[in-house]
Motif scaffolding. Structure first.
Motif, PDB file in Angstrom:
ATOM      1  N   TYR A   1     -92.332 -55.326  10.000  1.00 40.02           N
ATOM      2  CA  TYR A   1     -93.774 -55.318  10.234  1.00 40.02           C
ATOM      3  C   TYR A   1     -94.057 -55.003  11.699  1.00 40.02           C
ATOM      4  O   TYR A   1     -93.544 -55.667  12.601  1.00 40.02           O
TER       5      TYR A   1
ATOM      6  N   TYR B   1     -85.837 -56.859  16.475  1.00 40.30           N
ATOM      7  CA  TYR B   1     -87.131 -56.183  16.325  1.00 40.30           C
ATOM      8  C   TYR B   1     -88.230 -57.183  15.955  1.00 40.30           C
ATOM      9  O   TYR B   1     -89.350 -57.120  16.483  1.00 40.30           O
ATOM     10  N   ASN B   2     -87.924 -58.113  15.064  1.00 38.99           N
ATOM     11  CA  ASN B   2     -88.909 -59.134  14.701  1.00 38.99           C
ATOM     12  C   ASN B   2     -89.231 -60.023  15.903  1.00 38.99           C
ATOM     13  O   ASN B   2     -90.383 -60.424  16.093  1.00 38.99           O
ATOM     14  N   THR B   3     -88.223 -60.286  16.737  1.00 36.98           N
ATOM     15  CA  THR B   3     -88.439 -61.035  17.969  1.00 36.98           C
ATOM     16  C   THR B   3     -89.316 -60.233  18.933  1.00 36.98           C
ATOM     17  O   THR B   3     -90.218 -60.788  19.581  1.00 36.98           O
TER      18      THR B   3
ATOM     19  N   ASN C   1     -83.465 -58.702  13.423  1.00 37.82           N
ATOM     20  CA  ASN C   1     -83.864 -59.949  14.075  1.00 37.82           C
ATOM     21  C   ASN C   1     -84.424 -59.666  15.472  1.00 37.82           C
ATOM     22  O   ASN C   1     -85.434 -60.246  15.884  1.00 37.82           O
TER      23      ASN C   1
ATOM     24  N   HIS D   1     -84.243 -61.922  27.547  1.00 37.44           N
ATOM     25  CA  HIS D   1     -85.420 -61.158  27.972  1.00 37.44           C
ATOM     26  C   HIS D   1     -85.366 -60.904  29.475  1.00 37.44           C
ATOM     27  O   HIS D   1     -85.259 -61.843  30.268  1.00 37.44           O
TER      28      HIS D   1
ATOM     29  N   VAL E   1     -91.586 -58.046  18.172  1.00 40.90           N
ATOM     30  CA  VAL E   1     -92.973 -58.112  17.676  1.00 40.90           C
ATOM     31  C   VAL E   1     -93.597 -59.454  18.048  1.00 40.90           C
ATOM     32  O   VAL E   1     -94.727 -59.515  18.561  1.00 40.90           O
ATOM     33  N   LYS E   2     -92.862 -60.528  17.814  1.00 47.84           N
ATOM     34  CA  LYS E   2     -93.358 -61.876  18.126  1.00 47.84           C
ATOM     35  C   LYS E   2     -93.659 -62.023  19.618  1.00 47.84           C
ATOM     36  O   LYS E   2     -94.656 -62.643  20.011  1.00 47.84           O
ATOM     37  N   GLU E   3     -92.801 -61.429  20.474  1.00 53.76           N
ATOM     38  CA  GLU E   3     -92.962 -61.530  21.930  1.00 53.76           C
ATOM     39  C   GLU E   3     -93.850 -60.431  22.519  1.00 53.76           C
ATOM     40  O   GLU E   3     -93.988 -60.294  23.730  1.00 53.76           O
ATOM     41  N   LYS E   4     -94.427 -59.621  21.611  1.00 50.45           N
ATOM     42  CA  LYS E   4     -95.367 -58.557  21.997  1.00 50.45           C
ATOM     43  C   LYS E   4     -94.751 -57.520  22.953  1.00 50.45           C
ATOM     44  O   LYS E   4     -95.362 -57.117  23.956  1.00 50.45           O
ATOM     45  N   TYR E   5     -93.541 -57.097  22.653  1.00 50.40           N
ATOM     46  CA  TYR E   5     -92.963 -55.948  23.352  1.00 50.40           C
ATOM     47  C   TYR E   5     -93.765 -54.693  22.986  1.00 50.40           C
ATOM     48  O   TYR E   5     -94.384 -54.628  21.920  1.00 50.40           O
TER      49      TYR E   5
END
Length: 342
Positions: free
Chosen positions: A9, A321-323, A319, A40, A325-329
Motif C-alpha cells: 500500500y 517498504y511498509n516501514t 517489511n 534510519h 510508508v509508516k515513517e513517511k519516506y
C-alpha cells in the motif's frame, strides 16, 4: 511467482513531486539484507557504511531532453514524441502521443520548422520509427527544443533541468535518470574517495522499459526491453580487484546493478564490454558481483522492487517498504533512498 507477491500500500501523498534543495539531505533507510534490521539515517551518512577498499559503481548516463512537442504539417494538430532509442544518426524509436496522428508517412514540425520528423515505420508495441531532418547538430537542436521527460507520476514543473541529472552525468542517451545517483553531491563523492573507497563509472542508457508495468500474472512471463551499456577496462579491473580482496562492490542504482550482473561470468568477474541487456532479476537469482545496493523506493509490483527483493529477500524488502510508508519516506525518482548492506 505471482506479481501480486510484490504489492504494498502506497499513499499518493508519499510520491515525491520535487527534489530536495540539498541533494544529500534526503533520508536514508539502511537495510541489513541478512537480518532485515532497519536503521534510519540521512543520505550523507552513507559514507559510514563504506570501508577503505570498497568500490562504488555509478552510472554516468545523461538524460536527453527527449520530449518534443510539435504539430502535424498539414493540419497543425498537436503531437508529442518521446525519444526512446537511437537507431542511427537521424533515426529514432519514439513514443508518439496521440498515436493515431502518427501514421507512416506523416510529417511533423518542431520549433517552426527547425526540426522536421517523418514516421517511417511502426515498431514494437506501437512505437514509431522516426527520421529527423534539420540543419546543424541534432543534439544542439534537441537541447533548444526538447523538454526533460519526467515520469508520469511527477505533476509539478521542474525549474532546474539539472536536478534530473546526476552531478557526474556525462554520456548522453537516457530517456530517464538513474535516480539513485541523484542523491550524491560532488563534495560527498570527494569525501568518499578521500576515505579510500574506489569510485568507478559505467554507462547504461535508461529506457522506459525499465519502468514498464508487469502485465503478466506471473513474473516469469514478463519480458524486459533491452538497454545499451558500456563498461571500461579500467572500471572492470578495479571491480575485479575489489572482489579478489574481499571488499564490497556497492552498486548505485538498479541500472548499474543490471549492467554488472549482465557482464559478469559465473565467477563474478567482469571485463570491458559494450552491448545490449534485457536481464530481468527477481527472487531466485544469485548475484555474482553486487554485494550492496543504493537505490530509491520503487513502485508496487514493479521489476525494480523484484530486483531489490532478489538481493535482500522479499520479506525483508516488503517489511522495509511498509516501514517506509509508516515513517513517511518519500518515494520514486525525487524520493528518499535505501542502502541494502551485508
Amino acid at each position: 511467482m505471482d506479481v501480486k507477491d510484490f504489492d504494498f500500500y502506497l499513499p499518493e501523498e508519499l510520491i515525491a513531486q520535487h527534489p530536495l534543495e540539498q541533494r544529500d539531505s534526503s533520508r536514508l533507510m539502511v537495510l541489513n539484507k541478512e537480518t532485515g534490521e532497519i536503521t534510519h539515517k540521512v543520505f550523507h551518512d552513507v559514507i559510514d557504511y563504506l570501508n577503505p577498499g570498497d568500490t562504488l559503481v555509478l552510472n554516468n548516463t545523461r538524460v536527453l531532453p527527449a520530449r518534443l512537442i510539435g504539430e502535424k504539417e498539414e493540419s497543425g494538430g498537436k503531437i508529442e514524441f518521446l525519444l526512446l532509442k537511437r537507431i542511427d544518426k537521424d533515426t529514432w524509436e519514439c513514443l508518439a502521443k496521440p498515436g493515431k496522428k502518427a501514421k507512416v508517412g506523416a510529417r511533423f514540425s518542431f520549433g517552426d520548422g527547425i526540426l522536421i520528423a517523418e514516421v517511417t515505420a511502426i515498431g514494437e508495441e506501437g512505437n514509431r520509427i522516426i527520421r529527423f531532418s534539420y540543419e546543424g547538430i541534432f543534439e544542439e537542436i534537441l537541447d533548444r527544443l526538447g523538454q526533460m521527460p519526467l515520469p508520469p507520476y511527477i505533476h509539478e514543473r521542474l525549474e532546474d533541468k539539472e536536478r534530473y541529472q546526476t552531478v557526474y552525468s556525462k554520456e548522453e542517451g537516457s530517456a530517464a535518470a538513474p535516480t539513485a545517483g541523484l542523491h550524491f553531491t560532488k563534495e560527498l563523492l570527494k569525501r568518499i574517495e578521500e576515505k579510500g573507497i574506489n569510485v568507478v563509472y559505467l554507462t547504461l542508457h535508461v529506457g522506459l522499459g525499465t519502468f514498464r508495468p508487469v502485465k503478466a500474472d506471473t513474473i516469469e512471463e514478463h519480458h524486459m526491453h533491452s538497454e545499451y551499456y558500456h563498461l571500461s577496462k579500467e572500471s572492470a579491473d578495479i571491480i575485479n580487484a575489489t572482489k579478489q580482496r574481499g571488499n564490497k562492490v556497492v552498486s548505485v542504482g538498479t541500472t548499474s546493478t543490471r549492467t554488472l550482473e549482465s557482464i559478469a561470468d559465473d565467477n563474478g568477474e567482469v571485463r570491458e564490454q559494450s552491448g545490449w541487456t534485457d536481464i530481468f532479476i527477481y527472487p531466485g537469482y544469485k548475484y555474482k558481483v553486487v554485494d550492496a545496493l543504493i537505490t530509491n523506493f520503487h513502485l508496487p509490483e514493479s521489476t525494480l522492487i523484484m530486483l531489490v527483493s532478489a538481493l535482500a529477500g522479499r520479506d525483508h524488502v516488503l517489511n522495509a517498504y511498509n516501514t517506509a510508508v509508516k515513517e513517511k519516506y518519500r518515494f520514486f525518482s525525487f524520493g528518499d533512498a535505501m542502502f541494502i548492506v551485508k
